[in-house]
Design a protein around this motif. Sequence first.
Motif, short mmCIF file in Angstrom:
data_model
loop_
_atom_site.label_atom_id
_atom_site.label_comp_id
_atom_site.label_asym_id
_atom_site.label_seq_id
_atom_site.Cartn_x
_atom_site.Cartn_y
_atom_site.Cartn_z
N ASP A 128 37.47 37.84 -22.74
CA ASP A 128 38.07 37.11 -21.62
C ASP A 128 38.64 35.74 -21.97
N LEU A 129 38.51 35.29 -23.21
CA LEU A 129 39.05 33.98 -23.56
C LEU A 129 40.56 34.07 -23.76
N GLY A 130 41.25 33.01 -23.38
CA GLY A 130 42.70 32.98 -23.53
C GLY A 130 43.14 32.68 -24.95
N GLY A 131 42.32 31.99 -25.71
CA GLY A 131 42.67 31.69 -27.09
C GLY A 131 42.25 30.30 -27.50
N VAL A 132 43.05 29.71 -28.37
CA VAL A 132 42.77 28.41 -28.95
C VAL A 132 43.98 27.52 -28.73
N SER A 133 43.73 26.26 -28.51
CA SER A 133 44.78 25.28 -28.34
C SER A 133 44.48 24.10 -29.26
N MET A 134 45.47 23.32 -29.55
CA MET A 134 45.23 22.12 -30.35
C MET A 134 45.95 20.94 -29.73
N THR A 175 43.51 33.32 -33.33
CA THR A 175 42.39 34.19 -33.02
C THR A 175 41.12 33.41 -32.75
N VAL A 176 40.25 34.05 -31.98
CA VAL A 176 38.90 33.56 -31.75
C VAL A 176 37.98 34.72 -32.02
N SER A 177 36.98 34.51 -32.85
CA SER A 177 35.95 35.53 -33.02
C SER A 177 34.62 34.83 -33.17
N LEU A 178 33.56 35.50 -32.84
CA LEU A 178 32.23 34.92 -32.87
C LEU A 178 31.46 35.53 -34.01
N ARG A 179 30.85 34.70 -34.85
CA ARG A 179 30.14 35.18 -36.03
C ARG A 179 28.80 34.50 -36.16
N THR A 239 37.22 37.95 -30.57
CA THR A 239 36.20 38.96 -30.83
C THR A 239 34.89 38.20 -31.04
N VAL A 240 33.75 38.88 -31.01
CA VAL A 240 32.45 38.20 -31.02
C VAL A 240 31.50 38.79 -32.05
N GLU A 241 30.75 37.90 -32.72
CA GLU A 241 29.67 38.30 -33.62
C GLU A 241 28.79 37.09 -33.86
N ARG A 295 30.31 32.18 -25.40
CA ARG A 295 29.93 33.35 -26.19
C ARG A 295 30.07 34.62 -25.36
N ALA A 296 29.58 34.58 -24.12
CA ALA A 296 29.69 35.75 -23.24
C ALA A 296 31.14 36.10 -22.95
N LEU A 297 31.97 35.09 -22.71
CA LEU A 297 33.40 35.35 -22.45
C LEU A 297 34.09 35.92 -23.68
N ALA A 298 33.73 35.41 -24.86
CA ALA A 298 34.32 35.94 -26.10
C ALA A 298 33.91 37.39 -26.32
#
Length: 172
Positions: free
Chosen positions: A105-111, A148-152, A12-14, A98-101
């Motif tokens: 459209d982002l797949g997620g997070v990896s480590m 999760t991925v979110s933009l803040r 999600t994005v913020e 940022r635009a993809l989030a």
Amino acid sequence: MNVERRFATGATVEGRQLVGLAAPFGSQTRIADFREVIAPGAFTRTLSENRDILALVDHDAGKVLGRTRSGTLELREAEGGLAYRITLPDTTTGNDLRALAERGDLGGVSMGFVATRDSWDGELRTLHEVELHEISIVQAHAAYPTTTVSLRSRGNGGLRNDPRFRWLELQP
């Protein structure tokens, strides 16, 4: 040293920060021919060592989003897992992510990590302690379903080609 890779999902994005969960505790996932779970506290040691951990795009060392040394990547163990906060750079890559989030459209997070202490119970591997090298925002599918991925907004509040590392391609 074999660096392993695990993926997680959600976006999600913020504002200009990516915030979320990179690795959930207690959530089993299927890795090739075994299952895996991350135990609470698995990141305690690596985080206490103040290592310079990178935030990348798709595990590409040429696409650095942030790093702990500069404070543009913040990592901490939260109740649910490894939490992160990345202040996105004002670059083409940062703006594209940022635009993809924002679009979801982002797949997620990896480590990328090395397991320094694990245990096996049949086909279940438990990661008790890992040496974290990097987290990546990825466009692929995830292994761990609850990351999760979110933009803040801050106002409120290559390794792939390195022969030293073994990469596991994961299926969701």
